[in-house]
Design a protein around this motif. Structure first.
Motif, mmCIF file in Angstrom:
data_model
loop_
_atom_site.group_PDB
_atom_site.id
_atom_site.type_symbol
_atom_site.label_atom_id
_atom_site.label_comp_id
_atom_site.label_asym_id
_atom_site.label_seq_id
_atom_site.Cartn_x
_atom_site.Cartn_y
_atom_site.Cartn_z
ATOM 1 N N HIS A 55 0.852 -1.189 0.000
ATOM 2 C CA HIS A 55 0.000 0.000 0.000
ATOM 3 C C HIS A 55 0.882 1.231 0.000
ATOM 4 O O HIS A 55 2.087 1.174 0.306
ATOM 5 N N THR A 56 0.224 2.337 -0.320
ATOM 6 C CA THR A 56 0.931 3.615 -0.277
ATOM 7 C C THR A 56 -0.069 4.716 0.008
ATOM 8 O O THR A 56 -1.281 4.529 -0.169
ATOM 9 N N LEU A 57 0.460 5.837 0.432
ATOM 10 C CA LEU A 57 -0.380 6.982 0.770
ATOM 11 C C LEU A 57 0.245 8.212 0.104
ATOM 12 O O LEU A 57 1.439 8.466 0.256
ATOM 13 N N SER B 524 0.038 8.826 8.272
ATOM 14 C CA SER B 524 0.804 7.885 7.461
ATOM 15 C C SER B 524 0.142 6.509 7.509
ATOM 16 O O SER B 524 -0.783 6.266 8.275
ATOM 17 N N TRP B 525 0.619 5.641 6.688
ATOM 18 C CA TRP B 525 0.115 4.246 6.632
ATOM 19 C C TRP B 525 1.348 3.361 6.568
ATOM 20 O O TRP B 525 2.009 3.295 5.538
ATOM 21 N N VAL B 526 1.650 2.736 7.687
ATOM 22 C CA VAL B 526 2.938 2.093 7.837
ATOM 23 C C VAL B 526 2.789 0.587 8.008
ATOM 24 O O VAL B 526 1.997 0.118 8.842
ATOM 25 N N GLY B 527 3.547 -0.143 7.227
ATOM 26 C CA GLY B 527 3.679 -1.585 7.425
ATOM 27 C C GLY B 527 2.351 -2.323 7.453
ATOM 28 O O GLY B 527 1.490 -2.172 6.583
ATOM 29 N N TRP B 528 2.174 -3.108 8.550
ATOM 30 C CA TRP B 528 0.987 -3.962 8.648
ATOM 31 C C TRP B 528 -0.201 -3.272 9.310
ATOM 32 O O TRP B 528 -1.250 -3.883 9.500
ATOM 33 N N ASP B 529 -0.023 -1.998 9.615
ATOM 34 C CA ASP B 529 -1.169 -1.252 10.127
ATOM 35 C C ASP B 529 -2.302 -1.286 9.103
ATOM 36 O O ASP B 529 -2.062 -1.333 7.887
ATOM 37 N N ASN B 531 -5.346 0.691 7.373
ATOM 38 C CA ASN B 531 -5.925 1.996 7.113
ATOM 39 C C ASN B 531 -7.442 1.804 7.090
ATOM 40 O O ASN B 531 -8.018 1.374 6.091
#
Lengths: 95, 607
Positions: A55-57, B524-529, B531
């Motif tokens: 994923h990316t933001l 932010s959206w990090v790793g295995w978190d 969203n």
């Protein structure tokens, strides 16, 4: 500040695909058709079934009546080129 | 027209003690005028060949030389010491009397012993006492003076077609229609009751012998009263009454057995009842006479009996229902029985709903328990479901589901008293297609509010006690988990704490971080978190509405698993439960803190 639940209409002509190596690339154009500057947040994820492969933001501020090119490279990797890439867009007034 | 009546009264009073030497007894029995008695006696014995037998005048005032005063008037039950001595059996000499054309049975003459105080005015010996006619035949068949009746104490007296004769051991009566039948004073079971309870005046004369029936003996009287003896005592059944008539119609002894109580009236609404060995008969003006067998009786009493909600029975037990069952209706409900279910009561709103649904012919089958109630709610179980009632929602039929396993101890996981439990189970490991049953507790029993399909982790369930691990492995955990909060894009109206998601909403999926398996917000959206905003707003809107399943919470084990939710988008998941949108919204609307979700394979959840 107002937040749109889903501003996907602001994202035009986007592409999201995997290369031969299974690395995924996203490209698109954000169009601000309002009369205020907007900050767009694109959340893009590639999934295979229920599993998130990457994923990316992307956060981008676009002036009123303007557009902006956005892209992300190698944000997900799959075995082969199969997978589902889906962006979601939220927008809020630029501060 | 009064003559026959007087004559009959005279005969019955023989045994009633009216002719006893005590003046008081004579008054009590209201003896007829001597002239009438003599007249009727003469008329009824016109064919007798022994002159003396036709002149018995069993009145204290009718003493003659041929009939010593005590002989025909002593009550064998009350005055046995004063009875004239009776010659032993050899002295009882049967002598043919009458011609065959007259059909007069042989008679026997018995010479009584001289009176203790023979009258000085009667120089001759007392006339012998004769036992003749039908009474004589019967007496001899009963072994005469050596039999249970013993020696005669007086000659036969007849009137209005009824003849009677007293013996040391009882009284014999005879009519042309009914034949001769004794009432045994000492050797029988029904006779003592007859003697002690008004005799002929009250009970009438016997129209049958005392005969053996299963469990005892019975003897029928001319008044329609049946005297019945069993090991539990001697009671009468009035066959011409509503209760006795019903007892007889049902099959008498063969169905309800012998009476074990007297008929007792003064019941609610002017009713009466009588207990029999195999049940009761209750009667009231409004309901008529109805039998209640022991199984139904116990249940009836269990819900208050006659003073309770059911009131009087209004039908007999009607069998021939589906599965060989039976039903008995009462004023306020019914009792159903089948071999597979037992006896249970339906009443009130639930009973009405059951009846409206077709009762035993409905898909519910037979009741398997009485209704259970708490303030405002009642529930009753049936073979194939439940009927619930509430003050707010009326009645509702619930199908039989695995929710019942939460009631009967067949669930391996406790509910901890939760009022709502979602059961989510697959048919085995490695499967993600799941059955989901929303169990709600009505009056203490879990019933299915709804049942729908759905999915769990694409890899299926982990075994009990085994962590589901990272969501990327796509396993769901097995266990009973509480539900304490919900989330989504707008509160649909839940009483759970509700979190409205925003673009910064995240659920921690990176182990050994402070946010692991917790909600937090970040740009932010990090790793295995996860969203959460992304999954709420993407086309499949997984998290548009969702509920947090408290797996690995609040005591968090790192890397044991995170973000186990109940959510929309009914497809195989990364470990969550996914249902149709309507089910998720309904679940959230009805949920309260403390509700639980029990999830796993069928075999892991149920015994």
């Amino acid at each position: 500040m107002s937040t749109s639940l889903n501003a996907i209409d602001a994202l035009q002509e986007h592409t999201c695909a995997a290369g031969a190596d299974g690395q995924w690339t996203f490209k698109g154009t954000l169009v601000n058709s309002s009369d205020k500057a907007k900050t767009y947040t694109l959340a893009i994820a590639v999934t295979v079934g229920a599993a998130v492969q990457g994923h990316t933001l992307i956060t981008e501020t676009v002036q009123a009546g303007k557009s902006a090119e956005v892209s992300a490279e190698n944000f997900a990797k799959t075995t082969g080129q199969a997978g589902t890439c889906e962006p979601v867009v939220s927008v809020e007034d630029a501060s | 027209m009064k003559k026959p009546i007087f004559a009959a009264a005279l005969l019955l009073s023989l045994a009633a003690g009216s002719l006893a030497s005590s003046p008081a007894l004579a008054v009590d029995a209201t003896p007829p005028p001597p002239a009438q008695a003599t007249e009727t006696a003469n008329a009824s014995t016109a064919g007798a060949e022994t002159p003396g037998t036709a002149t018995v005048t069993p009145s204290p005032s009718a003493t003659t030389a041929e009939s010593p005063q005590p002989a025909g008037s002593v009550d064998p039950a009350q005055s046995e010491p004063a009875l004239p001595s009776v010659a032993p059996s050899p002295s009882v000499t049967p002598t043919p009397t009458g011609s065959p054309a007259q059909s007069v049975a042989p008679s026997a003459t018995v010479t009584p012993a001289p009176s203790a105080t023979p009258s000085p005015t009667v120089p001759s010996a007392p006339a012998p006492i004769v036992v003749k006619g039908a009474i004589g035949v019967k007496w001899r068949a009963m072994n005469g003076a050596a039999g249970p009746l013993g020696a005669p104490l007086a000659n036969e007296t007849c009137g209005a077609g009824l003849c009677g004769q007293t013996f040391k051991g009882g009284t014999m009566y005879s009519t042309a229609a009914t034949g001769a039948h004794p009432v045994l004073l000492t050797s029988g079971h029904t006779g003592p009751y007859w003697y002690a309870n008004g005799r002929g005046k009250v009970l009438g004369y016997p129209v049958t012998d005392e005969v053996a029936v299963p469990g005892g003996t019975v003897q029928k009287m001319s008044t329609g009263r049946l005297i019945a003896w069993s090991g539990q005592g001697t009671y009468q059944v009035w066959l011409r009454g509503a209760i006795g008539g019903h007892w007889n119609t049902l099959g008498a002894v063969s169905v309800l057995g012998l009476p074990v109580s007297k008929e007792t009236c003064g019941q609610r609404n002017g009713g009466c009842y009588q207990k029999f060995a195999k049940g009761y008969i209750y009667w009231s003006p409004a309901s008529g006479a109805r039998a209640v067998r022991p199984g139904n009786y116990a249940k009836w009493v269990g819900v208050g009996g006659l003073p309770g909600a059911l009131g009087y029975p209004t039908s007999s037990e009607t069998c021939g229902q589906p599965a060989g069952g039976c039903i008995q209706r009462f004023q306020g409900g019914a009792i159903y029985w089948s071999a597979g279910s037992g006896n249970w009561v339906t009443k009130g709103g639930i009973g009405a709903r059951y009846a409206a649904a077709g009762s035993t012919r409905s898909g519910l089958g037979y009741p398997t328990a009485n209704e259970k109630c708490v303030p405002g709610q009642c529930i009753q179980s049936f073979q194939a479901g439940y009927i619930g009632w509430s003050t707010t929602g009326g009645t509702r039929i619930y199908s039989m589901t695995e929710c019942a396993k939460l009631n009967n101890g067949r669930s391996r996981y406790p509910t901890y008293g939760a009022n709502r439990v979602l059961l989510t189970f697959t048919q085995g490991y490695g499967r993600s297609y799941a059955t989901n049953i929303y169990c709600v507790r009505v009056a203490g029993l879990y019933v299915a509010d709804w049942k729908t399909d759905g999915y769990v982790g694409a890899s299926g369930f982990k075994a009990p006690g085994v962590p589901s691990g990272p969501t990327r492995n796509l396993y769901s955990p097995t266990g009973s988990y509480s539900v304490t909060e919900a989330f989504g894009l707008g509160n649909p109206g839940t009483q759970l704490p509700y979190r409205t998601l925003n673009p910064r909403s995240r659920w921690g999926g990176n182990p050994w971080t402070a946010t692991y398996n917790k909600y937090f917000e970040s740009s932010s959206w990090v790793g295995w978190d996860e969203n959460m905003w992304y999954f709420a707003t993407r086309a499949s809107h997984d998290y548009r509405q969702g509920v947090v399943i408290n797996y690995n919470r609040p005591n968090i084990v790192q890397d044991a698993g995170f973000a186990i939710f109940l959510h929309m988008n009914k497809v195989p998941t990364a470990g969550c439960i996914s249902l149709d949108d309507w089910a998720v919204v309904d679940y959230i609307k009805k949920s309260k803190p403390g509700d639980r979700i029990i999830m796993g394979t069928y075999g892991a959840l149920f015994r």
